[in-house]
Design a protein around this motif. Structure first.
Motif, short mmCIF file in Angstrom:
data_model
loop_
_atom_site.label_atom_id
_atom_site.label_comp_id
_atom_site.label_asym_id
_atom_site.label_seq_id
_atom_site.Cartn_x
_atom_site.Cartn_y
_atom_site.Cartn_z
N TYR A 452 24.24 4.71 127.37
CA TYR A 452 23.41 5.06 126.23
C TYR A 452 23.31 3.80 125.52
N VAL A 453 24.12 2.84 125.34
CA VAL A 453 24.06 1.57 124.83
C VAL A 453 24.19 0.40 126.01
N MET A 454 23.05 -0.39 126.01
CA MET A 454 23.21 -1.48 126.94
C MET A 454 22.85 -2.78 126.50
N GLN A 455 23.30 -3.91 127.02
CA GLN A 455 23.08 -5.41 126.62
C GLN A 455 21.73 -5.66 127.70
N ILE A 456 20.79 -6.09 127.18
CA ILE A 456 19.70 -6.35 128.29
C ILE A 456 19.31 -7.78 128.00
N THR A 457 20.03 -8.75 128.44
CA THR A 457 19.72 -10.01 128.35
C THR A 457 19.37 -11.00 129.50
N LEU A 486 14.89 -11.78 125.51
CA LEU A 486 14.41 -11.54 126.94
C LEU A 486 13.14 -10.35 126.55
N MET A 487 13.35 -9.52 125.53
CA MET A 487 12.57 -8.33 125.53
C MET A 487 11.54 -8.61 124.30
N THR A 488 11.12 -9.84 123.69
CA THR A 488 10.50 -10.35 122.69
C THR A 488 9.11 -9.91 123.09
N THR A 489 8.67 -10.04 124.70
CA THR A 489 7.29 -10.11 125.00
C THR A 489 7.23 -9.28 126.25
N GLY A 490 6.10 -8.67 126.71
CA GLY A 490 6.04 -8.11 128.25
C GLY A 490 6.89 -6.95 128.49
N VAL A 491 7.32 -6.43 127.55
CA VAL A 491 8.14 -5.15 127.56
C VAL A 491 7.45 -4.07 127.08
N ASP A 492 6.60 -3.14 128.08
CA ASP A 492 5.73 -2.06 127.53
C ASP A 492 6.70 -0.77 127.33
N ALA A 493 7.31 -0.95 126.21
CA ALA A 493 8.24 0.38 125.93
C ALA A 493 7.50 1.05 125.01
N LYS A 494 6.54 1.98 125.59
CA LYS A 494 5.83 2.85 124.69
C LYS A 494 6.40 3.91 123.81
N THR A 495 7.69 4.33 124.31
CA THR A 495 8.20 5.34 123.51
C THR A 495 9.37 4.76 122.33
N CYS A 496 9.47 3.39 122.22
CA CYS A 496 10.32 2.80 121.30
C CYS A 496 9.98 3.06 119.98
N LYS A 497 10.92 3.82 119.14
CA LYS A 497 10.78 4.45 117.99
C LYS A 497 11.49 3.51 116.77
N LEU A 498 12.27 2.73 117.23
CA LEU A 498 13.30 1.90 116.37
C LEU A 498 13.33 0.61 116.69
N VAL A 499 12.90 -0.45 115.82
CA VAL A 499 13.18 -1.82 116.27
C VAL A 499 14.04 -2.48 115.25
N VAL A 500 15.30 -3.04 115.38
CA VAL A 500 16.19 -3.49 114.75
C VAL A 500 16.18 -4.99 114.67
N LEU A 501 16.11 -5.68 113.59
CA LEU A 501 15.87 -7.14 113.45
C LEU A 501 17.28 -7.56 113.01
N ASP A 502 17.99 -8.06 113.57
CA ASP A 502 19.31 -8.82 112.90
C ASP A 502 19.33 -10.20 113.52
N ARG A 503 18.22 -10.99 113.39
CA ARG A 503 17.96 -12.37 113.81
C ARG A 503 17.01 -12.85 113.06
N THR A 504 17.37 -14.26 112.32
CA THR A 504 16.58 -14.92 111.74
C THR A 504 15.06 -15.16 112.71
N ILE A 505 14.06 -15.14 111.65
CA ILE A 505 12.75 -15.17 112.65
C ILE A 505 12.04 -15.97 111.49
N ASN A 506 11.63 -17.03 111.86
CA ASN A 506 10.70 -17.95 111.07
C ASN A 506 9.35 -18.04 111.93
#
Length: 781
Positions: A452-457, A486-506
């Motif tokens: 149900y929850v997996m670390q994908i790094t 790892l999943m910031t680019t090139g991951v074609d997750a068409k059904t992704c409905k929630l993106v959680v940002l808990d990282r500092t992004i400049n």
């Protein structure tokens, strides 16, 4: 025949289509009717998203020299309009399709707008019999494009028929790229937002280049293994046996299409630069996917490979051209030959809009340890104020992980616990902790299925093996993926409905890539929009004009100064702990970065606000009620204005549909009130402060007044049942005659028998209008 009595479709069939056919156009191969150019913008309010049908753009005719090469747009009107009434619409569509010819007709003749003319009138009226032939327009088109006879065959090379029509912007992107290459441009840049089909576009460019240049060889470079594998098995599949993937650091020169990671052909040692086994003139075209990125090699393999194959055409593809003081895609490739932005994709309805939920945690706003505070490792915690940027870089509060996991889980419980979710964390260690916190927060589902929850790094083999299952809409697990980069680019997750940002992004480039994980639409799986749950205020970057504007060149090399390629990313399929250059580096001891881990400090949510993607592309901070009040105020000047429109409408459903197309979501509003309110009462209450009545209360008021004394038998029974139907489902159900086919009406006879009981259809419709007057009698009070 009186043309004035004909519909627009009749005008097309009897006058416009015959005129086009008579001009030697092949109506099967060169003409398409009712061409849908856009899908209609998705409007999101509350937990519902729906398409604005009024924003769908559809051309009556598009004329092609051959499939994939549009030449002209024809707009039709009925004969109650003038010939010129459709010309502005035709010109808008012609601009979208990048064609110079626009026609408008009402069946009497054509208004012809010809942008290729260099003298005389741009717009003229011509007879039906004077419609120009394909060859005439094609020659004018080539001259307008500056394409000479020597390169016209290259430009006119056939598309590969994949069985689907390319979207208008994909056609334009392919044609612009082929045009540039045909004219001798050796560096070409295409900018297309994530989710708009860059790989499909690249395939068509490569296909047409390959077919028009016999014995040519093409190299497709990417920096993620998944990008190469997805490309080979999906969009590039038609290349078949002519295609190979370079792997195991071995070269076979018998192929024509080569797919490779940068890292598969380069290395820090000269003998590992296997691309040198090819002669410098081996490739005719090199395509660089995600060209804002570089490679893992410290000596910038991105540029090194291109320099080696300098005689080839270099085509760069990116959603996020990098333009900083240090690096520039545009300085290398030149200005993009075509740009299709995220904003335009959302406006056209091809990309999903988003709702942003910004969450502030109390310790992120400033926390200072007490004097002598020791962390879980026994380290003395430096006495200073720690804030949001320190979290999970210098300071780990384990109860903060739990607070974030709890808020994510609350959101999913309130929406869909099986919605695909990506949680972007500060580093691998943070991703691992967040996985554990989310499992504990969702123990019921995690115990049912450990995936149900997996670390994908990059360092987690088990997680990486599940990446394909995560992006497969038909595979329910994994549901939540915690990751770092790892999943910031090139991951074609068409059904992704929630993106959680808990990282500092400049980095704006990285931010765009992350947001792109949610922008794909998949209507089959009810994915029209997505949410962003932001714990680091990263979405403040939405306010930056650079977020979705045209790329601006900042870096300008002068003289013989070398062009610096885009910076190198982390090694492929690996992650880094932190992002050098973005934030001040944490303190170190003996070269080791210090990270304090504290388990006994509670963390709470102190503030939260919801924002919607607005019509102008900006985020709007307002409640659903506020939005509704504003939109209704734009349509109706006063309560009396609304009441008049409502009471005068033969069908209340038409008024409701008009307001829904403006983005007003009555179902969500009713949920907020907690009552079964009619759209009428929702408008009166929210926009004009009137006390609402529930549908049941309105139905009971009609019964109390014994409104139907003059009806008896079947007719009266039908009206009583319609009152029940109104109380349960609303006025739109009452107004449709199809309701008479359903239970319990079907027990009273067929539709025709029921209508006959009223004395015929006019009498039945009159009874419905009388019923509505009874329901809304107090509207004028």
């Amino acid at each position: 025949m009186n043309k004035k009595t004909l519909s627009e479709r009749d005008i097309c069939t009897q006058y416009i289509t015959p005129a086009i056919a008579a001009a030697q156009w092949n109506t099967e191969l060169q003409m398409r009717e009712e061409v849908r150019l856009t899908d209609g913008r998705v409007v999101v309010r509350g937990q519902t998203g729906r398409r604005d049908k009024n924003s769908i753009r559809r051309a009556d005719y598009v004329l092609y020299y051959k499939p994939g090469l549009p030449l002209a747009v024809v707009e039709a009107k009925d004969n109650n309009h003038s010939m010129r009434d459709g010309i502005q619409q035709a010109l808008d569509y012609a601009t979208m399709l990048d064609v110079p010819f626009a026609f408008s007709s009402n069946g009497d003749g054509f208004v012809f707008h010809d942008r290729t003319r260099t003298e005389g009138a741009l717009e003229t009226e011509i007879a039906l019999s004077d419609f120009p032939s394909p060859e005439v327009l094609w020659q004018r088109y080539l001259a307008w494009k500056g394409i000479g006879a020597d390169i016209a065959p290259v430009y006119a090379q056939d598309y590969h028929n994949t069985g689907k029509q390319p979207r208008y912007y994909q056609t334009t992107a392919v044609n612009r790229a082929i045009e540039a290459i045909a004219k001798g441009q050796d560096r070409v840049l295409l900018v297309m937002a994530t989710g708009t089909g860059k790989t499909y576009t690249a395939f068509q460019i490569i296909w047409r280049f390959w077919k028009s240049h016999p014995n040519s060889r093409i190299l497709f470079l990417a920096d993620r293994n998944i990008l190469v594998d997805q490309t080979k098995s999906n969009d590039f599949k038609p290349f078949g046996g002519a295609m190979t993937k370079i792997e195991n650091r071995s070269i076979d020169k018998s192929y024509e299409i080569y797919l490779s990671l940068y890292q598969a052909v380069t290395g820090t040692e000269e003998e590992r630069n296997i691309y040198r086994q090819f002669s410098p003139d081996f490739f005719d075209l090199v395509v660089i996917d995600e060209c804002h990125r570089g490679s893992a090699a410290e000596d910038s393999a991105w540029r090194t490979v291109l320099d080696y194959f300098s005689g080839a055409v270099h085509l760069g593809l990116t959603a996020t051209p990098k333009e900083t003081e240090e690096v520039s895609n545009i300085s290398y490739f030149g200005e993009p030959v075509y740009t299709y932005s995220l904003k335009q994709g959302i406006e056209d309805g091809f990309l999903a809009p988003y709702k942003v939920i910004r969450v502030d945690l109390d310790k992120d706003l400033g926390w200072r340890p007490q004097a002598g505070k020791l962390d879980a490792k026994g380290q003395l915690v430096e006495d200073r104020i720690y804030n949001q940027r320190d979290m999970n870089r210098t300071l780990v509060l384990t109860q903060r992980d739990e607070a974030v996991a709890r808020r994510i889980s609350e959101f999913l419980r309130g929406t869909d616990r099986m919605a695909k979710t990506i949680v972007f964390c500060e580093d691998i260690d943070h991703a691992a902790r967040m996985r554990q916190a989310l499992i504990n927060a969702n123990a019921d589902l995690a115990s049912r299925n450990p995936k149900y929850v997996m670390q994908i790094t990059g360092d987690n083999l088990e997680g990486k093996l599940e990446l394909d299952n995560f992006i497969d809409p038909e595979k329910p697990y994994p549901v939540i993926a915690t990751t770092s980069r790892l999943m910031t680019t090139g991951v074609d997750a068409k059904t992704c409905k929630l993106v959680v940002l808990d990282r500092t992004i400049n980095s704006m480039t990285e931010f765009k890539q992350i947001i792109g994980r949610g922008t794909r639409i998949d209507e089959e799986y009810d994915k029209l929009w997505f949410s962003i749950l932001d714990f680091k205020r990263a979405t403040e970057l939405f306010a930056d004009p650079a977020f979705d504007g045209e790329p601006v060149v900042i870096y300008n090399p002068s003289g013989d100064e070398p062009v610096v390629p885009p910076e190198d990313p982390p090694p492929p399929d690996q992650e880094t702990r932190g992002q050098p250059g973005e934030l001040p580096e944490p303190p170190t001891t003996g070269g080791e970065r210090i990270k304090y881990v504290i388990k006994d400090v509670p963390v709470y949510v102190v503030n939260e606000r919801v924002q919607y993607y607005g019509p102008d592309g900006r985020l709007i901070t307002e409640s659903l009620r506020d939005y509704t009040r504003i939109q209704i105020g734009k349509r109706f000047a006063s309560l009396d204005d609304f009441l008049k429109t409502w009471n005068d409408a033969d069908r209340k459903a038409a008024v409701i549909a008009e307001l829904e197309n403006q983005g007003i979501l009555f179902e969500e509003l009713a949920k907020e009130t907690g009552k079964a309110l009619d759209p009428f009462d929702l408008v009166c209450h929210i926009a004009f402060g009137r006390k609402p009545l529930t549908r049941r209360e309105r139905a009971d008021n009609v019964r109390k007044r014994d409104y139907f004394t003059r009806y008896e038998g079947t007719a009266r029974k039908v009206l009583e049942l319609l009152l029940d139907k109104y109380a349960d489902a609303g006025i739109t159900e009452v107004e449709t005659m199809e309701v008479l086919q359903l239970q319990p009406f079907d027990a009273l006879g067929s539709v025709s028998q029921i209508i006959k009981a009223f004395g015929g259809k006019p009498a039945y419709l009159g009874a419905i209008r009388e019923l509505e007057r009874g329901l809304y009698q107090q509207a004028a009070n």
